[in-house]
Design a protein around this motif. Structure first.
Motif, PDB file in Angstrom:
ATOM      1  N   ARG A 110       0.832  -1.206   0.000  1.00 26.10           N
ATOM      2  CA  ARG A 110       0.000   0.000   0.000  1.00 26.10           C
ATOM      3  C   ARG A 110       0.868   1.259   0.000  1.00 26.10           C
ATOM      4  N   LYS A 111       1.932   1.210   0.778  1.00 27.16           N
ATOM      5  CA  LYS A 111       2.852   2.361   0.804  1.00 27.16           C
ATOM      6  C   LYS A 111       3.473   2.593  -0.565  1.00 27.16           C
ATOM      7  N   GLU A 112       3.834   1.519  -1.230  1.00 25.86           N
ATOM      8  CA  GLU A 112       4.440   1.645  -2.556  1.00 25.86           C
ATOM      9  C   GLU A 112       3.430   2.159  -3.577  1.00 25.86           C
ATOM     10  N   ARG A 113       2.217   1.668  -3.492  1.00 28.12           N
ATOM     11  CA  ARG A 113       1.180   2.066  -4.447  1.00 28.12           C
ATOM     12  C   ARG A 113       0.760   3.510  -4.252  1.00 28.12           C
ATOM     13  N   TRP A 114       0.557   3.916  -3.004  1.00 27.83           N
ATOM     14  CA  TRP A 114       0.002   5.240  -2.730  1.00 27.83           C
ATOM     15  C   TRP A 114       1.063   6.330  -2.585  1.00 27.83           C
TER      16      TRP A 114
END
Length: 321
Positions: A110-114
């Motif tokens: 999620r951190k990488e995506r957002w």
């Protein structure tokens, strides 16, 4: 001596209420700090089992974009929770983290995506999950198989057409407005005839394409494809050719020896359309309106788990800070 005894009684009468108060406060404190009953979900490829609500958060993050309306995200959370509880027999069996079950995204993913939007998205999504905590979908008193998919062709598919089994809550309903909210509803594939033949395991020529008949069901999807002695279900053809949906048309370019396939919608079409839910949410519908619309005759209720079946776990942690 009598005076001494009397003095001791007075002292005891003074301290007994204090002792009783401390005992009551201790008991109340024990009750207040007792951890809630929950269950863990074992996700294939994830090191540690996850508390149910934490898992649901990761699924909603994986299954819907954060540009979606809160009510569409809430509907997805309720469907995802219901799906995993039934699929894992209330956490007793593992579940895949892919489209074969439900897409799950870890916090690192999620951190990488957002990126820079991680904290804001995480905080918002946790609030949405908490607003539906424990909510599941039932038909009668039985938890349903909460199937969902990306985009319809304007109607959802029936379980009967998809699997051959009639399920009362998985019927076809109209799903308007998806062409407005979805970036792509119609797609085209141009496939060399060699790839087509390899995928289907047979040899096709121009004459065979001329005799091809696509038999459609009441939702507009291909139930079966027939050409001479060749016959295959629309679902199987979609799988073999890697098509977006079973609503497809086929043409053959004789000159360039290319098969042209046009599809409408994305996914198996059964249950809740995610872009349909978004279209309804933008129109003012709540998750409580969306869920019983796509899952006919169902209702939302709180999930109940016997204390003996579950493990103790902290409540949903706020890791977005």
């Amino acid at each position: 001596m009598d005076k001494l005894i009397a003095a001791l009684l007075i002292v005891l009468l003074f301290f007994i209420p204090i002792l009783m108060k401390k005992t009551i406060e201790t008991k109340q404190e024990d009750v207040a700090t007792e951890e809630p009953c929950t269950i863990y979900i074992t996700v294939e490829g994830v090191d540690e089992p996850l508390p149910l609500e934490e898992y649901v958060l990761g699924v909603v993050a994986g299954e819907m974009p954060m540009t979606f309306h809160d009510e569409a995200l809430r509907a997805q959370a309720i469907a995802a929770r219901t799906y995993v509880l039934r699929a894992t027999d209330r956490g007793k069996k593992p579940i895949e983290a892919t489209v074969s079950a439900q897409v799950y995204k870890t916090m690192a993913e999620r951190k990488e995506r957002w990126g820079k939007e991680f904290k804001r998205n995480e905080k918002r999504l946790r609030g949405i999950i908490e607003s539906t905590e424990g909510d599941i979908i039932v038909y009668g008193e039985e938890m349903i198989t909460a199937m969902f998919f990306s985009t319809s062709n304007g109607k959802t598919e029936t379980a009967q057409n998809y699997s051959g089994s009639s399920i009362p809550y998985l019927q076809s309903v109209e799903s308007p407005g998806e062409d407005i909210v979805a970036a792509e509803v119609e797609r085209r594939i141009e496939m060399p005839i060699a790839d087509w033949n390899k995928a289907l395991g047979s040899t096709w020529n121009a004459d065979r394409f001329k005799s091809l008949q696509l038999v459609r069901n009441q939702t507009g999807r291909v139930q079966k494809a027939v050409s001479g002695d060749f016959e295959i279900s629309g679902r199987k053809m979609r799988e073999l050719l890697g098509l977006a949906s079973t609503d497809f048309n086929i043409a053959y370019d004789i000159t360039n020896k290319i098969v042209i396939i046009d599809t409408k919608g994305y996914g198996h079409g059964v249950g809740m359309s995610q872009y349909g839910a978004e279209a309804f949410a933008r129109g003012g519908w709540t998750a409580e309106n969306i869920i019983p619309y796509y899952y006919s005759g169902t209702k939302i209720k709180k999930f109940e788990l016997d204390e003996s079946e579950c493990l103790k776990s902290p409540t949903l942690a706020n890791n977005s800070k």
